[in-house]
Design a protein around this motif. Structure first.
Motif, PDB file in Angstrom:
ATOM      1  N   ALA A  44      15.921  22.470  33.949  1.00  0.00           N
ATOM      2  CA  ALA A  44      16.769  22.876  35.074  1.00  0.00           C
ATOM      3  C   ALA A  44      18.242  22.618  34.764  1.00  0.00           C
ATOM      4  O   ALA A  44      19.101  23.447  35.081  1.00  0.00           O
ATOM      5  N   THR A  45      18.531  21.495  34.146  1.00  0.00           N
ATOM      6  CA  THR A  45      19.913  21.178  33.770  1.00  0.00           C
ATOM      7  C   THR A  45      20.447  22.202  32.781  1.00  0.00           C
ATOM      8  O   THR A  45      21.586  22.665  32.907  1.00  0.00           O
ATOM      9  N   ILE A  46      19.640  22.559  31.799  1.00  0.00           N
ATOM     10  CA  ILE A  46      20.065  23.557  30.818  1.00  0.00           C
ATOM     11  C   ILE A  46      20.293  24.905  31.497  1.00  0.00           C
ATOM     12  O   ILE A  46      21.285  25.586  31.232  1.00  0.00           O
ATOM     13  N   ALA A  47      19.395  25.284  32.395  1.00  0.00           N
ATOM     14  CA  ALA A  47      19.543  26.564  33.103  1.00  0.00           C
ATOM     15  C   ALA A  47      20.812  26.590  33.938  1.00  0.00           C
ATOM     16  O   ALA A  47      21.549  27.588  33.930  1.00  0.00           O
ATOM     17  N   VAL A  48      21.101  25.515  34.655  1.00  0.00           N
ATOM     18  CA  VAL A  48      22.315  25.453  35.472  1.00  0.00           C
ATOM     19  C   VAL A  48      23.551  25.498  34.585  1.00  0.00           C
ATOM     20  O   VAL A  48      24.534  26.183  34.890  1.00  0.00           O
ATOM     21  N   ARG A  49      23.512  24.784  33.479  1.00  0.00           N
ATOM     22  CA  ARG A  49      24.656  24.771  32.559  1.00  0.00           C
ATOM     23  C   ARG A  49      24.916  26.158  31.985  1.00  0.00           C
ATOM     24  O   ARG A  49      26.056  26.607  31.909  1.00  0.00           O
ATOM     25  N   LEU A  50      23.852  26.859  31.593  1.00  0.00           N
ATOM     26  CA  LEU A  50      24.024  28.208  31.059  1.00  0.00           C
ATOM     27  C   LEU A  50      24.541  29.163  32.129  1.00  0.00           C
ATOM     28  O   LEU A  50      25.404  30.008  31.857  1.00  0.00           O
ATOM     29  N   ALA A  51      24.028  29.023  33.349  1.00  0.00           N
ATOM     30  CA  ALA A  51      24.501  29.875  34.442  1.00  0.00           C
ATOM     31  C   ALA A  51      25.969  29.601  34.740  1.00  0.00           C
ATOM     32  O   ALA A  51      26.755  30.528  34.948  1.00  0.00           O
ATOM     33  N   MET A  52      26.344  28.349  34.744  1.00  0.00           N
ATOM     34  CA  MET A  52      27.731  27.983  35.011  1.00  0.00           C
ATOM     35  C   MET A  52      28.645  28.521  33.918  1.00  0.00           C
ATOM     36  O   MET A  52      29.717  29.054  34.188  1.00  0.00           O
ATOM     37  N   ALA A  53      28.212  28.412  32.680  1.00  0.00           N
ATOM     38  CA  ALA A  53      29.035  28.886  31.567  1.00  0.00           C
ATOM     39  C   ALA A  53      29.193  30.396  31.584  1.00  0.00           C
ATOM     40  O   ALA A  53      30.217  30.919  31.137  1.00  0.00           O
ATOM     41  N   SER A  54      28.213  31.108  32.111  1.00  0.00           N
ATOM     42  CA  SER A  54      28.321  32.567  32.153  1.00  0.00           C
ATOM     43  C   SER A  54      29.318  33.036  33.219  1.00  0.00           C
ATOM     44  O   SER A  54      29.857  34.127  33.117  1.00  0.00           O
ATOM     45  N   TYR A  55      29.578  32.226  34.245  1.00  0.00           N
ATOM     46  CA  TYR A  55      30.514  32.602  35.303  1.00  0.00           C
ATOM     47  C   TYR A  55      31.914  32.031  35.096  1.00  0.00           C
ATOM     48  O   TYR A  55      32.877  32.614  35.548  1.00  0.00           O
ATOM     49  N   ALA A  56      31.991  30.890  34.460  1.00  0.00           N
ATOM     50  CA  ALA A  56      33.294  30.252  34.268  1.00  0.00           C
ATOM     51  C   ALA A  56      33.848  30.638  32.900  1.00  0.00           C
ATOM     52  O   ALA A  56      33.209  30.413  31.886  1.00  0.00           O
ATOM     53  N   PRO A  57      35.024  31.220  32.875  1.00  0.00           N
ATOM     54  CA  PRO A  57      35.594  31.577  31.571  1.00  0.00           C
ATOM     55  C   PRO A  57      35.976  30.309  30.801  1.00  0.00           C
ATOM     56  O   PRO A  57      36.486  29.342  31.362  1.00  0.00           O
ATOM     57  N   LEU A  58      35.680  30.328  29.510  1.00  0.00           N
ATOM     58  CA  LEU A  58      36.045  29.195  28.661  1.00  0.00           C
ATOM     59  C   LEU A  58      37.515  29.314  28.300  1.00  0.00           C
ATOM     60  O   LEU A  58      37.997  30.395  27.961  1.00  0.00           O
ATOM     61  N   THR A  59      38.211  28.226  28.379  1.00  0.00           N
ATOM     62  CA  THR A  59      39.616  28.238  28.025  1.00  0.00           C
ATOM     63  C   THR A  59      39.773  27.745  26.599  1.00  0.00           C
ATOM     64  O   THR A  59      38.957  26.978  26.085  1.00  0.00           O
ATOM     65  N   ASP A  60      40.804  28.182  25.972  1.00  0.00           N
ATOM     66  CA  ASP A  60      41.096  27.779  24.603  1.00  0.00           C
ATOM     67  C   ASP A  60      41.754  26.403  24.638  1.00  0.00           C
ATOM     68  O   ASP A  60      42.820  26.245  25.231  1.00  0.00           O
ATOM     69  N   PRO A  61      41.130  25.381  24.010  1.00  0.00           N
ATOM     70  CA  PRO A  61      41.707  24.046  24.077  1.00  0.00           C
ATOM     71  C   PRO A  61      42.981  23.893  23.257  1.00  0.00           C
ATOM     72  O   PRO A  61      43.732  22.959  23.459  1.00  0.00           O
ATOM     73  N   GLY A  62      43.238  24.789  22.347  1.00  0.00           N
ATOM     74  CA  GLY A  62      44.413  24.674  21.493  1.00  0.00           C
ATOM     75  C   GLY A  62      44.071  23.980  20.189  1.00  0.00           C
ATOM     76  O   GLY A  62      43.185  23.122  20.133  1.00  0.00           O
ATOM     77  N   PHE A  63      44.760  24.359  19.145  1.00  0.00           N
ATOM     78  CA  PHE A  63      44.455  23.840  17.809  1.00  0.00           C
ATOM     79  C   PHE A  63      44.607  22.332  17.716  1.00  0.00           C
ATOM     80  O   PHE A  63      43.801  21.658  17.105  1.00  0.00           O
ATOM     81  N   THR A  64      45.634  21.791  18.333  1.00  0.00           N
ATOM     82  CA  THR A  64      45.864  20.348  18.198  1.00  0.00           C
ATOM     83  C   THR A  64      44.853  19.517  18.979  1.00  0.00           C
ATOM     84  O   THR A  64      44.621  18.369  18.642  1.00  0.00           O
ATOM     85  N   SER A  65      44.257  20.080  20.026  1.00  0.00           N
ATOM     86  CA  SER A  65      43.244  19.339  20.777  1.00  0.00           C
ATOM     87  C   SER A  65      41.888  19.379  20.096  1.00  0.00           C
ATOM     88  O   SER A  65      41.176  18.375  20.049  1.00  0.00           O
TER      89      SER A  65
END
Length: 171
Positions: free
Chosen positions: A19-40
């Protein structure tokens, strides 16, 4: 028997983990990933092999910190950890860490029947470190000691079991 208990525990925990994996995958599909930047997190900008080996290097540094926390930092970035394969990168450290993990994995596999609780505790620590390891998903930072809080519980349990065994041998 410890094996029976471990199988039952896995059966009980499997639905929650799935269930945790399913929720995490669902959340990741709706929330755009931001670029952390090269130095981070420079791992996001390396080749797949370089990113993998750099993540292995970081995991080796985590193990070293768990064994001997002489120098600590709240967060690490590019100048402290370079990519494997670039000038000044931790190439030898990466190969040593990879070899250490292979040897450790074989040792754990061989001890799984004689010390199932200790092996389970170490595996617990490894599994808890996996989401922030940059092996599966590249996160916003390359390394931070705050990521060790939960995995440290597995090492503490294994250490307590080891100390208990030593005191029994001494008695």
């Amino acid at each position: 028997a410890p094996g029976y208990f471990l199988r039952r525990a896995l059966i009980v925990c499997a639905p929650a983990v799935l269930a945790t994996i399913a929720v995490r995958l669902a959340m990741a599909s709706y929330a755009p990933l931001t670029d952390p930047g090269f130095t981070s997190n420079p791992i996001s900008y390396g080749t797949p092999w370089s990113a993998f080996m750099t993540a292995v290097t970081v995991l080796g540094r985590y193990v070293r910190l768990l064994v001997w926390p002489a120098t600590l930092s709240s967060d690490y970035s590019y100048p402290q950890i370079r990519l494997v394969g670039e000038p000044g990168g931790p190439d030898i450290e990466a190969w040593l860490a990879l070899a250490g993990f292979v040897v450790g994995g074989v040792a754990l596999w061989r001890r799984r029947r004689t010390s199932p609780l200790a092996v389970g505790a170490i595996v617990w620590g490894a599994v808890m470190l996996l989401p922030t390891s940059n092996l599966i998903v590249h996160i916003g930072t390359i390394m931070a000691e705050r990521f060790l809080y939960l995995p440290l519980t597995g090492l503490a349990i294994a250490g307590a079991l080891g100390l208990t065994a030593l005191t029994r041998m001494a008695a």
